[in-house]
Design a protein around this motif. Structure first.
Motif, short mmCIF file in Angstrom:
data_model
loop_
_atom_site.label_atom_id
_atom_site.label_comp_id
_atom_site.label_asym_id
_atom_site.label_seq_id
_atom_site.Cartn_x
_atom_site.Cartn_y
_atom_site.Cartn_z
N ASP A 1 0.86 -1.17 0.00
CA ASP A 1 0.00 0.00 0.00
C ASP A 1 0.90 1.23 0.00
OD1 ASP A 1 -1.74 2.06 0.49
OD2 ASP A 1 -2.61 1.19 2.29
N ASP B 1 3.42 -0.18 3.12
CA ASP B 1 2.90 -1.06 4.15
C ASP B 1 2.45 -2.34 3.46
OD1 ASP B 1 3.26 0.92 6.05
OD2 ASP B 1 1.18 1.59 5.97
N VAL C 1 -0.10 -5.33 2.92
CA VAL C 1 -1.53 -5.62 3.07
C VAL C 1 -1.85 -6.85 2.23
CG1 VAL C 1 -2.23 -3.23 3.49
CG2 VAL C 1 -2.23 -4.12 1.17
N GLU D 1 -9.76 -5.36 1.35
CA GLU D 1 -8.43 -5.26 1.94
C GLU D 1 -8.43 -6.01 3.25
OE1 GLU D 1 -5.59 -1.83 3.88
OE2 GLU D 1 -6.97 -1.27 2.29
N LYS E 1 -6.39 -6.40 6.55
CA LYS E 1 -5.34 -5.76 7.33
C LYS E 1 -4.51 -6.84 8.03
CE LYS E 1 -6.72 -1.39 7.08
NZ LYS E 1 -5.99 -0.36 6.43
N ASP F 1 0.12 -5.53 12.94
CA ASP F 1 1.15 -4.50 12.82
C ASP F 1 2.54 -5.07 12.57
OD1 ASP F 1 -0.77 -2.61 13.12
OD2 ASP F 1 -0.26 -2.09 15.19
N ALA G 1 2.52 -5.84 8.91
CA ALA G 1 2.17 -4.71 8.05
C ALA G 1 3.29 -3.68 7.95
CB ALA G 1 0.90 -4.04 8.54
N TYR G 2 3.97 -3.43 9.05
CA TYR G 2 4.94 -2.33 9.09
C TYR G 2 6.37 -2.82 9.25
CZ TYR G 2 0.58 0.06 10.00
OH TYR G 2 -0.70 0.51 9.93
N PRO H 1 -10.47 -11.00 8.82
CA PRO H 1 -9.36 -10.08 8.60
C PRO H 1 -8.80 -9.56 9.92
CG PRO H 1 -11.15 -9.57 7.13
CD PRO H 1 -11.67 -10.60 8.11
N LYS H 2 -7.51 -9.39 9.97
CA LYS H 2 -6.76 -8.88 11.12
C LYS H 2 -6.61 -9.93 12.23
CE LYS H 2 -5.00 -5.00 13.07
NZ LYS H 2 -3.98 -4.16 12.59
#
Length: 177
Positions: free
Chosen positions: A29, A38, A40, A53, A55, A58, A61-62, A100-101
């Motif tokens: 992203d 990031d 995703v 999307e 997620k 963290d 993702a990062y 998701p997540k």
């Protein structure tokens, strides 16, 4: 066809998995990312023809670790290859119940086996959940395909060796045209 194409996703990964009529891709992203990108997961529902999307946690993702995706046991799995304490490791994360997540870390594969071989990559999974891993005695040597049992942390040599090893999933089907 839906008009909700995710234009903000600039780079789609090569791997995609299909689970329950939904296609999942790893992507970067580029919009709103402070450090340039990031991680995703982009989804496309084949029934409703809608993009979405997913997620990532963290931690996934990062970071700048190498991510890849597989589909053992009908759930998207993300492999996080990174360096910790100057050693290569592979963390295996699974998306739980299609939520998701909601990712859970299943296990970690150390970058070195007890005999000193290097784990150069995770290539896929067996139906039993064992990871198919590529080993090398040293960086320029022939590679060997092994099955990694995550709970006992043992490896089983599968009798495949070579300069390059690729693993692809195979599904048998009877399709009437």
């Amino acid at each position: 066809m839906s008009n909700n194409v995710p234009s903000k996703f600039v780079i789609f990964g090569e791997e995609q998995v299909v689970v329950g009529g939904v296609v999942y891709w790893l992507a970067n992203d580029r919009v709103g990312a402070e450090d340039g990108h990031d991680n995703v997961i982009v989804s496309f529902d084949l029934t409703s023809e809608e993009f979405g999307e997913v997620k990532l946690p963290d931690r996934l993702a990062y970071n700048n670790c190498c991510l890849c995706m597989f589909k053992p046991r009908e759930s998207p799995v993300v492999i996080e290859g990174c360096v910790e304490d100057h050693k290569r490791v592979y963390h295996v994360w699974v998306m739980k119940d299609g939520v998701p997540k909601l990712f859970e870390k299943l296990f970690t594969i150390s970058g070195h086996t007890p005999d000193g071989s290097l784990v150069s990559s995770v290539l896929g999974f067996r139906k039993t959940g064992e990871a198919l891993v590529e080993l090398q005695a040293h960086p320029c040597s022939i590679r060997t395909l092994v099955a990694y049992e995550p709970y006992s942390k043992t490896v089983i040599t599968l009798g495949v060796s070579g300069r390059y090893i690729f693993v692809y999933s195979y599904t048998k089907t009877l399709l009437l045209l």
